[in-house]
Scaffold this motif. Structure first.
Motif, PDB file in Angstrom:
ATOM      1  N   PHE A 261      -9.994  50.812 -16.483  1.00 45.72           N
ATOM      2  CA  PHE A 261     -10.817  51.379 -17.594  1.00 45.72           C
ATOM      3  C   PHE A 261     -10.208  52.834 -17.946  1.00 45.72           C
ATOM      4  O   PHE A 261     -10.311  53.577 -17.012  1.00 45.72           O
ATOM      5  CB  PHE A 261     -12.123  51.343 -17.716  1.00 45.72           C
ATOM      6  CG  PHE A 261     -12.782  49.895 -17.925  1.00 45.72           C
ATOM      7  CD1 PHE A 261     -13.449  49.535 -19.012  1.00 45.72           C
ATOM      8  CD2 PHE A 261     -12.540  48.785 -17.065  1.00 45.72           C
ATOM      9  CE1 PHE A 261     -13.902  48.206 -19.639  1.00 45.72           C
ATOM     10  CE2 PHE A 261     -13.017  47.416 -17.348  1.00 45.72           C
ATOM     11  CZ  PHE A 261     -13.606  47.224 -18.439  1.00 45.72           C
ATOM     12  N   GLY A 262     -10.322  52.930 -19.264  1.00 47.22           N
ATOM     13  CA  GLY A 262      -9.902  54.437 -19.811  1.00 47.22           C
ATOM     14  C   GLY A 262     -10.806  54.547 -21.130  1.00 47.22           C
ATOM     15  O   GLY A 262     -11.980  54.883 -21.204  1.00 47.22           O
ATOM     16  N   PRO A 263     -10.004  54.147 -22.055  1.00 49.35           N
ATOM     17  CA  PRO A 263     -10.611  54.238 -23.657  1.00 49.35           C
ATOM     18  C   PRO A 263     -11.330  53.312 -23.916  1.00 49.35           C
ATOM     19  O   PRO A 263     -11.561  52.711 -25.175  1.00 49.35           O
ATOM     20  CB  PRO A 263      -9.352  54.413 -24.223  1.00 49.35           C
ATOM     21  CG  PRO A 263      -8.372  53.750 -23.953  1.00 49.35           C
ATOM     22  CD  PRO A 263      -8.669  53.938 -22.182  1.00 49.35           C
ATOM     23  N   SER A 264     -12.075  52.470 -23.052  1.00 50.11           N
ATOM     24  CA  SER A 264     -12.891  51.519 -23.541  1.00 50.11           C
ATOM     25  C   SER A 264     -14.417  51.683 -22.489  1.00 50.11           C
ATOM     26  O   SER A 264     -14.091  52.186 -21.483  1.00 50.11           O
ATOM     27  CB  SER A 264     -12.420  50.047 -23.383  1.00 50.11           C
ATOM     28  OG  SER A 264     -11.783  49.941 -22.311  1.00 50.11           O
ATOM     29  N   ASP A 265     -15.362  51.044 -22.967  1.00 49.81           N
ATOM     30  CA  ASP A 265     -16.587  51.418 -22.276  1.00 49.81           C
ATOM     31  C   ASP A 265     -16.960  50.136 -21.430  1.00 49.81           C
ATOM     32  O   ASP A 265     -17.505  49.192 -21.579  1.00 49.81           O
ATOM     33  CB  ASP A 265     -17.527  51.520 -23.264  1.00 49.81           C
ATOM     34  CG  ASP A 265     -19.078  52.052 -22.822  1.00 49.81           C
ATOM     35  OD1 ASP A 265     -19.050  52.383 -21.532  1.00 49.81           O
ATOM     36  OD2 ASP A 265     -19.909  52.498 -23.667  1.00 49.81           O
ATOM     37  N   GLU A 266     -16.882  50.468 -20.094  1.00 49.09           N
ATOM     38  CA  GLU A 266     -17.509  49.500 -19.088  1.00 49.09           C
ATOM     39  C   GLU A 266     -18.890  49.097 -19.102  1.00 49.09           C
ATOM     40  O   GLU A 266     -19.155  47.917 -18.919  1.00 49.09           O
ATOM     41  CB  GLU A 266     -17.201  49.838 -17.580  1.00 49.09           C
ATOM     42  CG  GLU A 266     -17.806  51.246 -17.213  1.00 49.09           C
ATOM     43  CD  GLU A 266     -16.974  52.237 -17.344  1.00 49.09           C
ATOM     44  OE1 GLU A 266     -16.991  53.190 -16.504  1.00 49.09           O
ATOM     45  OE2 GLU A 266     -16.385  52.458 -18.414  1.00 49.09           O
ATOM     46  N   THR A 267     -19.661  49.979 -19.826  1.00 53.68           N
ATOM     47  CA  THR A 267     -20.938  49.766 -19.962  1.00 53.68           C
ATOM     48  C   THR A 267     -21.375  48.456 -20.933  1.00 53.68           C
ATOM     49  O   THR A 267     -22.187  47.467 -20.500  1.00 53.68           O
ATOM     50  CB  THR A 267     -21.943  50.890 -20.821  1.00 53.68           C
ATOM     51  OG1 THR A 267     -21.756  51.903 -20.041  1.00 53.68           O
ATOM     52  CG2 THR A 267     -23.222  50.398 -20.958  1.00 53.68           C
ATOM     53  N   HIS A 268     -20.270  48.164 -21.822  1.00 49.29           N
ATOM     54  CA  HIS A 268     -20.310  47.020 -22.875  1.00 49.29           C
ATOM     55  C   HIS A 268     -19.385  46.163 -22.278  1.00 49.29           C
ATOM     56  O   HIS A 268     -19.760  44.849 -22.615  1.00 49.29           O
ATOM     57  CB  HIS A 268     -19.817  47.410 -24.032  1.00 49.29           C
ATOM     58  CG  HIS A 268     -20.801  48.434 -24.803  1.00 49.29           C
ATOM     59  ND1 HIS A 268     -22.000  48.186 -25.192  1.00 49.29           N
ATOM     60  CD2 HIS A 268     -20.633  49.793 -25.316  1.00 49.29           C
ATOM     61  CE1 HIS A 268     -22.817  49.219 -25.576  1.00 49.29           C
ATOM     62  NE2 HIS A 268     -21.915  50.112 -25.691  1.00 49.29           N
TER      63      HIS A 268
END
Length: 335
Positions: A261-268
């Motif tokens: 992951f980088g420019p995406s949110d692992e929370t979602h």
């Protein structure tokens, strides 16, 4: 349709990842409503995921048209039936204009951020027991996957592609991690390399084929349908890939999954499941977004994620899931 059937209209996403994350709702409804029959609406790319749902009446491929004409076309196809339940994960207005006993419509979350699996479950008012992703596969699909993955040694599955340059980890780093894991002294020694992606990713597979001997290489980027690729993932020992639909398929398949992951949110959007992990560089999602607020730049945001970080996370996940037995691992131990 059989007499007494309970018809369900299930409207899901255009994207593979989002469709996978909400797929557990189909399994939950199928388990809880024995006479359920499904009409599933999905984008052309994601639709094949649902082709082997046992109680399937029809799949409607939902391709966008100019001026929103696709919604009118869909309405014409579903308006004449009296539905038992409409599940609309798109939050569209269409679901309010069809005849049904009950509607379950996605609405934008106004509370604290939650994972997409939990968000999908809330549509059916499932709060305490989210429906984990689940993809149905028929025996012939499993048999084909068994043929494609036949051989000995644990399988390392890689998905080096993504739908945007910004979240694509450099291919050369995938290669280095694979060599480290599959090295004669590595934790997956004697293993095989399986590369997944669409036909457009065939070049990536060719550039990875020299990591292992020819008989140890499994190329699933050309001529392999989505459900067969999913069934092949069930036979892997470890998956490493960018945030993508394939990553979510791997997690749904139960293979230990490491999402990059980088420019995406692992929370979602982190991989969902007991045997999943996320690796990112030193910057958080918010820090990356502050540099590229609209995520519109042709800029890779994954360069600060090192080979050592990913390899260490992979080794930790392998150690933590040593009890997980994939078919290929079992075959190796019996050979």
């Amino acid at each position: 349709m059989a007499r007494g059937a309970f018809p369900i209209l299930f409207i899901t996403s255009n994207r593979i990842g989002d469709a996978v994350l909400s797929s557990g709702l189909v399994k939950r409804l199928s388990d809880e409503i024995p006479n359920a029959r499904f009409t599933i609406v999905a984008g052309p790319v994601a639709a094949p995921l649902f082709e082997e749902v046992p109680a399937l009446d029809r799949i409607i491929e939902f391709a966008k048209a100019k001026g929103g004409g696709h919604w009118f076309d869909l309405w014409r196809q579903v308006r004449d039936k009296r539905w038992g339940l409409v599940v609309d994960l798109r939050g569209s207005g269409l679901s309010r204009f069809v005849s049904t006993r009950r509607r379950a419509i996605w609405r934008k979350n106004s509370g604290p951020p939650v994972h997409k699996v939990i968000e999908a479950a809330r549509i059916l008012k499932i709060e305490d027991d989210p429906a984990p992703p689940y993809i149905f596969t028929a025996p012939q699909t499993e048999a084909r996957a068994e043929e494609l993955t036949a051989g000995f040694g644990p399988i390392l599955a890689l998905a080096p592609a993504a739908n945007w340059l910004g979240k694509t980890w450099p291919l050369e780093r995938f290669s280095r991690v694979a060599m480290r894991l599959l090295d004669p002294e590595g934790p997956m020694k004697g293993g095989r390399l399986m590369v997944l992606g669409g036909p457009e990713d065939a070049k990536l597979a060719r550039e990875l084929k020299d990591v292992v001997m020819r008989h140890q290489f499994i190329n699933l980027t050309d001529g392999v349908d989505l459900l067969t690729a999913y069934a092949c993932l069930k036979r892997a020992r470890l998956f490493i890939g960018n945030d993508s639909g394939t990553m979510h398929m791997a997690a749904a398949a139960g293979v230990p999954t490491l999402g990059l992951f980088g420019p995406s949110d692992e929370t979602h959007y982190g991989p969902w499941g007991l045997h999943t992990r996320v690796a990112r560089g030193p910057r958080s999602f918010e820090q990356i977004r502050s540099v590229d607020p609209g995520f519109g730049q042709a800029l890779c945001h994954m360069m600060d994620l090192s080979v050592d970080t990913v390899a260490a996370a992979a080794e930790e996940l392998l150690a933590a899931t040593d009890h997980v037995q994939s078919p290929s691992k079992t075959a190796t131990s019996e050979a």
